[in-house]
Design a protein around this motif. Structure first.
Motif, PDB file in Angstrom:
ATOM      1  N   LYS A  59       0.835  -1.198   0.000  1.00 36.51           N
ATOM      2  CA  LYS A  59       0.000   0.000   0.000  1.00 36.51           C
ATOM      3  C   LYS A  59       0.874   1.253   0.000  1.00 36.51           C
ATOM      4  CE  LYS A  59      -3.744  -2.414   0.153  1.00 36.51           C
ATOM      5  NZ  LYS A  59      -4.223  -2.885   1.437  1.00 36.51           N
ATOM      6  N   ILE A  60       0.256   2.377  -0.327  1.00 38.55           N
ATOM      7  CA  ILE A  60       0.966   3.653  -0.373  1.00 38.55           C
ATOM      8  C   ILE A  60       1.041   4.260   1.025  1.00 38.55           C
ATOM      9  CG2 ILE A  60       0.855   6.035  -1.223  1.00 38.55           C
ATOM     10  CD1 ILE A  60       1.616   4.132  -3.398  1.00 38.55           C
ATOM     11  N   LEU A  61       2.206   4.828   1.338  1.00 42.93           N
ATOM     12  CA  LEU A  61       2.401   5.578   2.578  1.00 42.93           C
ATOM     13  C   LEU A  61       2.815   6.998   2.182  1.00 42.93           C
ATOM     14  CD1 LEU A  61       4.708   6.664   4.806  1.00 42.93           C
ATOM     15  CD2 LEU A  61       2.585   5.707   5.671  1.00 42.93           C
ATOM     16  N   ILE A  62       2.051   7.994   2.617  1.00 43.60           N
ATOM     17  CA  ILE A  62       2.367   9.382   2.284  1.00 43.60           C
ATOM     18  C   ILE A  62       3.054  10.045   3.477  1.00 43.60           C
ATOM     19  CG2 ILE A  62       1.462  11.601   1.497  1.00 43.60           C
ATOM     20  CD1 ILE A  62      -1.032  10.083   0.512  1.00 43.60           C
ATOM     21  N   LEU A  63       4.272  10.552   3.246  1.00 40.62           N
ATOM     22  CA  LEU A  63       4.985  11.334   4.245  1.00 40.62           C
ATOM     23  C   LEU A  63       4.787  12.803   3.912  1.00 40.62           C
ATOM     24  CD1 LEU A  63       8.365   9.407   4.571  1.00 40.62           C
ATOM     25  CD2 LEU A  63       6.421   9.344   6.140  1.00 40.62           C
ATOM     26  N   THR A  64       4.405  13.609   4.903  1.00 42.58           N
ATOM     27  CA  THR A  64       4.074  15.009   4.624  1.00 42.58           C
ATOM     28  C   THR A  64       5.027  15.972   5.328  1.00 42.58           C
ATOM     29  OG1 THR A  64       2.520  15.087   6.486  1.00 42.58           O
ATOM     30  CG2 THR A  64       1.631  14.463   4.340  1.00 42.58           C
ATOM     31  N   ASP A  65       5.300  17.081   4.639  1.00 42.36           N
ATOM     32  CA  ASP A  65       6.119  18.176   5.186  1.00 42.36           C
ATOM     33  C   ASP A  65       7.423  17.659   5.795  1.00 42.36           C
ATOM     34  OD1 ASP A  65       4.063  19.790   4.402  1.00 42.36           O
ATOM     35  OD2 ASP A  65       3.288  20.175   6.416  1.00 42.36           O
ATOM     36  N   ILE A  66       8.121  16.796   5.068  1.00 42.81           N
ATOM     37  CA  ILE A  66       9.319  16.179   5.646  1.00 42.81           C
ATOM     38  C   ILE A  66      10.473  17.161   5.815  1.00 42.81           C
ATOM     39  CG2 ILE A  66       8.705  13.890   4.757  1.00 42.81           C
ATOM     40  CD1 ILE A  66      10.853  14.268   2.622  1.00 42.81           C
ATOM     41  N   ASP A  67      10.393  18.313   5.173  1.00 39.84           N
ATOM     42  CA  ASP A  67      11.448  19.325   5.339  1.00 39.84           C
ATOM     43  C   ASP A  67      11.480  19.872   6.769  1.00 39.84           C
ATOM     44  OD1 ASP A  67       8.859  20.384   4.456  1.00 39.84           O
ATOM     45  OD2 ASP A  67       9.793  22.360   4.649  1.00 39.84           O
ATOM     46  N   LYS A  68      10.403  19.671   7.520  1.00 36.20           N
ATOM     47  CA  LYS A  68      10.336  20.162   8.887  1.00 36.20           C
ATOM     48  C   LYS A  68      10.719  19.085   9.902  1.00 36.20           C
ATOM     49  CE  LYS A  68       6.710  23.497   7.739  1.00 36.20           C
ATOM     50  NZ  LYS A  68       5.294  23.892   7.970  1.00 36.20           N
TER      51      LYS A  68
END
Length: 275
Positions: free
Chosen positions: A134-143
Motif C-alpha cells: 500500500k501507499i504511505l504518504i509522508l508530509t512536510d518532511i522538510d520540517k
C-alpha cells in the motif's frame, strides 16, 4: 529497540502485528484509552505489553493512531523527548496537526498517512498485511529531522509500503476526493435507505452493488467526525463538485436526454483505465 503504539484499533493494532513480523523491535508496547481494547490487543498478540503514556514516551519510536482532535495535544504533552526519538502520526489529515506541533519537538515528529484500511474498527479488526503493498504518504518532511525521516522510511519499507512525499496542504486536498468524499457518500446512501418506510423490505433485496457502495458507512463515526472536522474546507469543496455532477445526471434524467446521460456515464467509465 522498543516501539510504542498509542491507539490499538484497526490501524494501531494492524501496525503492531506488522512490526512484530519485521523483528525490528525487541518489544512493542501499546496503550489505548479503552481498557477493553488493551485487553483485546494483548489477547490477540497485537502488542507485547500494555503501558501508560509515560512508559510509551521512552520508546525509540512512538506511533499515534487515535482520533485527530487528540493527536496534537497528546504529542505536545510528551516530556523529555530525546533528539533521536521519532514520533509518527498516522492520521488521515495532516496540515492542521502539522501546524500545531510545538517547535521544540517538531523535528521529532513525522506526519505519515498509510493509504490502507477497512470499514471495521477496534483491535479485532487488525490485519497483519493491512499495509502490505500500500501507499504511505509522508508530509512536510522538510520540517522533520533527517534521522526521523530515515528511520520512518526504514520502518514502513520493512512492513511492505511504498513511500511518496507530499506537502500537507496538497495531501489534505487530494484525500478529500479519494477518501473523505466516498465516506460521506456512503453514509448518505445508508441514511437514505434507512429513512424509507419499512427499510427492511428494501434491504432484503440488496445485491453486490449496494453492499459495495454502503460498505464504508460501517466506518467509525468517532474517527470520521474528526477527519471531516479537520478537513472541512477540502471536504466541502469535493461535496460541491460531486453535487454538480450528481445534479447534472438528475437533470438529464428529468429531461429524458438518454443520449447525453449515456455520454456522461461513458466518460465516468474512463476512470478505471487509470486505476
Amino acid at each position: 529497540m522498543q516501539a510504542g503504539i498509542i491507539g490499538l484499533g484497526l490501524i494501531g493494532g494492524s501496525l503492531g502485528l506488522a512490526l512484530k513480523d519485521t523483528k525490528m523491535f525487541k518489544r512493542i508496547l501499546g496503550h489505548d484509552s479503552n481498557s477493553l481494547h488493551e485487553k483485546q490487543a494483548l489477547t490477540l498478540g497485537l502488542v507485547d505489553e500494555c503501558a501508560n503514556t509515560e512508559e510509551i514516551c521512552e520508546c525509540d519510536v512512538i506511533f499515534i493512531a487515535i482520533p485527530l482532535d487528540a493527536v496534537a495535544p497528546l504529542i505536545n504533552n510528551f516530556k523529555d523527548i530525546s533528539p533521536t526519538q521519532t514520533i509518527i502520526d498516522l492520521g488521515s489529515t495532516k496540515h492542521n496537526i502539522n501546524t500545531l506541533i510545538k517547535t521544540e519537538i517538531r523535528k521529532n515528529y513525522v506526519g505519515a498517512h498509510p493509504m490502507s484500511g477497512t470499514e471495521n474498527s477496534g483491535p479485532k479488526a487488525a490485519e497483519k498485511d493491512l499495509f502490505k503493498n500500500k501507499i504511505l504518504i509522508l508530509t512536510d518532511i522538510d520540517k522533520s529531522g533527517a534521522f526521523q525521516i530515515a528511520f520512518a522510511k526504514e520502518i514502513f519499507v520493512n512492513i511492505g509500503m511504498q513511500i511518496i512525499k507530499m506537502d500537507s496542504l496538497s495531501h489534505d486536498k487530494h484525500v478529500a476526493y479519494i477518501s473523505h468524499l466516498p465516506h460521506i457518500i456512503s453514509f448518505a446512501l445508508a441514511n437514505t435507505v434507512l429513512s424509507q418506510e419499512e427499510p427492511e423490505n428494501i434491504l432484503a433485496l440488496i445485491g453486490g452493488g449496494f453492499r459495495s457502495m454502503s460498505r464504508l458507512a460501517n466506518s467509525s463515526p468517532t474517527t470520521w467526525k474528526d477527519i471531516f472536522k479537520h478537513n472541512k474546507k477540502n471536504l466541502l469543496d469535493s461535496i460541491n463538485e460531486f453535487e454538480t455532477h450528481f445534479l447534472e445526471a438528475k437533470n438529464l434524467i428529468s429531461k429524458e436526454d438518454w443520449e447525453s446521460l449515456y455520454k456522461w456515464m461513458q466518460n465516468a467509465n474512463t476512470l478505471q483505465k487509470s486505476l
